[in-house]
Scaffold this motif. Structure first.
Motif, short mmCIF file in Angstrom:
data_model
loop_
_atom_site.label_atom_id
_atom_site.label_comp_id
_atom_site.label_asym_id
_atom_site.label_seq_id
_atom_site.Cartn_x
_atom_site.Cartn_y
_atom_site.Cartn_z
N THR A 135 -9.79 6.25 9.70
CA THR A 135 -8.55 6.10 9.73
C THR A 135 -7.91 5.98 11.39
OG1 THR A 135 -7.43 8.81 10.04
CG2 THR A 135 -7.45 6.94 8.02
N GLY B 125 -5.63 -5.77 2.40
CA GLY B 125 -6.23 -5.07 3.46
C GLY B 125 -6.56 -5.92 4.09
N GLY C 286 0.47 -1.18 -0.38
CA GLY C 286 0.26 -0.24 0.02
C GLY C 286 1.05 1.16 0.46
N ARG C 287 0.07 2.23 0.81
CA ARG C 287 1.99 3.62 0.59
C ARG C 287 2.37 3.18 2.16
NH1 ARG C 287 -2.15 8.08 2.27
NH2 ARG C 287 -3.50 7.32 2.88
N ALA D 69 -7.23 -1.64 6.64
CA ALA D 69 -7.03 -1.53 5.36
C ALA D 69 -6.04 -1.24 4.77
CB ALA D 69 -8.27 -0.44 4.34
N ASP D 70 -4.71 -0.78 5.61
CA ASP D 70 -3.30 -0.67 5.21
C ASP D 70 -2.93 -2.92 5.64
OD1 ASP D 70 -3.65 -0.70 8.11
OD2 ASP D 70 -2.45 0.78 8.37
N GLU E 207 -6.04 4.26 5.27
CA GLU E 207 -7.26 3.49 4.08
C GLU E 207 -8.08 2.80 5.03
OE1 GLU E 207 -6.18 4.47 1.22
OE2 GLU E 207 -3.82 4.05 1.28
N GLN F 295 0.92 5.02 -3.67
CA GLN F 295 0.76 3.36 -3.52
C GLN F 295 2.58 2.90 -3.16
OE1 GLN F 295 -0.89 0.61 -5.97
NE2 GLN F 295 1.11 -1.02 -5.44
#
Length: 611
Positions: free
Chosen positions: A553, A324, A37-38, A598-599, A575, A60
């Motif tokens: 978040t 996620g 992800g990020r 979701a991360d 996320e 991302q």
């Protein structure tokens, strides 16, 4: 009230079929690097349960690399941004940020002086860029390719040389500095997935989707050997290669579901690891790393295997989520269960800090919910099934039979003191499950979103798209006995307090309403500090506090006695938060929380409730 993060269970590396994953290692040999992800994840090699994350990318993240000095990490994303940040301070102070091209960065390489970086990928205007790490000014031109570049490396010494491998099937050779195209090596017939220099710079290798592995002279770029012609070579495309610290051996990972070690001087395969007697696509090996005493290989499923070079077996396999997390539940023994977007379910024990994956047939699509009943854990999936998970000794096992729901399940709930589980579907209907068997089913005239079972198992609450909470008696025939109408959005999360006196209902408008279960009147309406859809609500064992997670978040910890007092754990998960539960109470008025998002992270927190 205050909080402290006590543990971070990191996601596995993000993988993509047909694409290599470039794992990075630190110069001291302690940690390895990857992205999901990020996030950029820094994970301890000897103790992979120890992990830290860097979360400052706005898109991302795709690859990360330590500088040879060890003081900086360069990480890149799908928008062509490269961030260079400090590894010494906990704040990870940014040194430089630059956009190398308009498109995805596939790989990065530092020079041996920790001064220059080459980034390559899928830019719209160019496929590579060489620049100084501190000023981002150009130090040459990475030219000569006609398609996306998958891999890059720089010779660790002078004279400086650089190599790139591309989808155009060529390996390009550059002289530096400044870096300038010298020649193109066209030995491969398909995509070149990975190019790597040996630690001394004497040699480099290129690995391709054609299953070929070529050895070259490091200074001149002349071919020395085609290693893929020897006995025991890979029978499928090679995604990744990594040199041993002494440069005498090479580790390779392949789509043929094997990892191999090569003796470079003898030009032969000396060890092979196979991952399954009944291999599937998930067993393809898409990344590898030889770092200090550790050799690891990454599968398409995201599993990290530690290879035992002396025995030829596996030292351990680290599993977890690479997608996620969509669901979270906790058993009374404090074992956590998580489900993710790809259908994987994991169990976590704090003492171990790494995940176990239940054996047996898993879900084939996203896990929509998890619930703990007496003796079993139930999971509901987007594959329109409910499955049960049992504990057998140290192992967790999916039940052999999957209960078909006939429609997409939206939520599942159970009481840990009873054998009943309840799931609601978009049909719309509610299904009662006992011992893995359907025992009752009721059609609804509204679409359900969430469900909760009272602690005594005699009542359920269903949150609907109609913004109402519907209360049903489970004794005898299932009949609706009350409708609670104080929420203003779809009721996305409902939870009974352990003492059975309260019902918390969170909605899509970010509000949580607490109802008195005896009178069905509003007890609390002050829990309003989220700013996004409520995804999860859980109560403490004494029924005095609740915790909630949201798409904003954030995680909020609420007090029943002091409704305006709350703990806000900001940006707990990129996320959005998909689950938040109380794990237990500790000494000194502390509570232990677990959250998931979701991360792909699972995080543990200690919360102090000030009176």
């Amino acid at each position: 009230m205050s909080f402290t993060r006590t543990a971070t269970y990191a996601p596995q590396p993000a993988t993509e079929r047909g694409r290599p994953v470039h794992l990075g290692g630190d110069p001291k040999g302690n940690n390895f690097l990857y992205t999901n992800g990020r996030s950029v994840i820094i994970r301890n090699l000897a103790n992979p349960e120890i992990a830290k994350e860097y979360t400052q990318h706005t898109a991302q993240a795709t690859v990360a690399r330590y500088s040879p000095s060890g003081f900086y990490i360069a990480s890149a994303d799908i928008q062509g941004n490269v961030r260079i940040w400090d590894t010494i301070n906990a704040e990870n102070i940014i040194k430089t940020e630059t956009r190398v091209f308009a498109g995805k960065v596939n790989d990065l390489a530092w020079d041996f002086e920790s001064k220059r970086i080459i980034a390559v990928g899928e830019g719209k205007d160019r496929f590579g860029h060489a620049f100084l790490f501190d000023t981002a000014s150009s130090v040459g031109e990475i030219a000569g390719h006609s398609k996306a570049v998958n891999s890059v490396d720089i010779r660790p010494g002078r004279p400086l040389r650089a190599i790139t491998g591309s989808d155009d099937t060529s390996v390009n050779f550059y002289h530096g500095v400044p870096f300038k195209f010298n020649k193109s090596l066209n030995e491969h017939s398909r995509f070149v997935q990975c190019v790597r220099y040996s630690p001394s710079g004497e040699h480099f290798v290129s690995a391709g989707a054609d299953g070929k592995l070529f050895l070259y002279d490091g200074k001149e770029g002349t071919k020395i050997a085609d290693l893929s012609t020897v006995e025991g070579a890979h029978k499928g495309g090679i995604y990744s290669v990594s040199w041993s610290p002494d440069g005498k051996n090479l580790l390779s990972a392949s789509a043929d579901m094997t990892t191999k070690i090569w003796d470079i001087a003898a030009q032969k395969v000396v060890s092979t690891w196979e991952y399954s007697s009944t291999p599937s696509f998930d067993d393809q090996q898409v990344g590898c790393l030889w770092q200090g005493d550790h050799t690891i290989s990454l599968s398409l499923a995201g599993d990290i295997s530690y290879l035992n070079r002396s025995s030829g077996g596996f030292a351990r396999t680290v599993r977890g989520h690479s997608k996620g997390i969509t669901a979270l539940a906790v058993k009374k023994d404090q074992t956590l269960y998580t489900g993710s977007y790809d259908g994987r379910v994991c169990s976590w024990k704090e003492a171990k800090g790494v995940a176990a994956v239940p054996s047996g047939a898993p879900h084939t699509n996203s896990v929509m919910g998890l619930a703990v009943a007496k003796g079993k854990v139930y999971s509901a999936g987007m594959d329109d099934t409910v499955r049960s998970i049992a504990v057998e000794g140290d192992n967790t096992v999916f039940g052999s039979a999957a209960l078909s729901t006939g429609a997409l399940p939206r939520s599942i709930a159970a009481s840990p003191d009873t054998e009943i589980a309840v799931t609601v579907t978009v049909a719309p209907q509610v299904i009662i499950v006992k011992d893995g068997q359907r025992v009752a089913e009721v059609k609804l005239d509204y679409v359900p979103v969430s469900v909760a079972v009272a602690p005594n198992g005699k009542e359920i609450a269903i949150g609907g798209e109609d913004t109402k909470v519907h209360i049903f008696a489970l004794e005898g025939s299932m009949k609706e006995k009350a409708v609670l109408e104080f929420n203003r959005g779809q009721v996305t999360a409902v939870a009974y307090s352990p003492d059975g006196t309260m019902l918390a209902a969170g909605d899509s408008q970010s509000k949580i309403v607490v109802y008195d279960t005896a009178s069905h009147q509003v007890k609390l309406h002050q829990w309003v500090f989220h700013s996004g859809r409520i995804t999860s609500i859980s109560w403490s064992s004494d029924s005095k506090h609740a915790v909630s997670g949201s798409l904003d978040t954030n995680v909020e910890v609420w007090s029943v006695d002091k409704p305006m007092k709350h703990i806000a754990i900001k940006n707990a998960h990129l996320e959005g938060v998909s689950g938040a539960v109380f794990v237990g109470e500790t000494s000194g008025g502390k509570s232990r929380l677990a959250t998931a998002g979701a991360d792909g992270f699972v995080k543990l927190w200690d919360v102090v409730h000030h009176q």
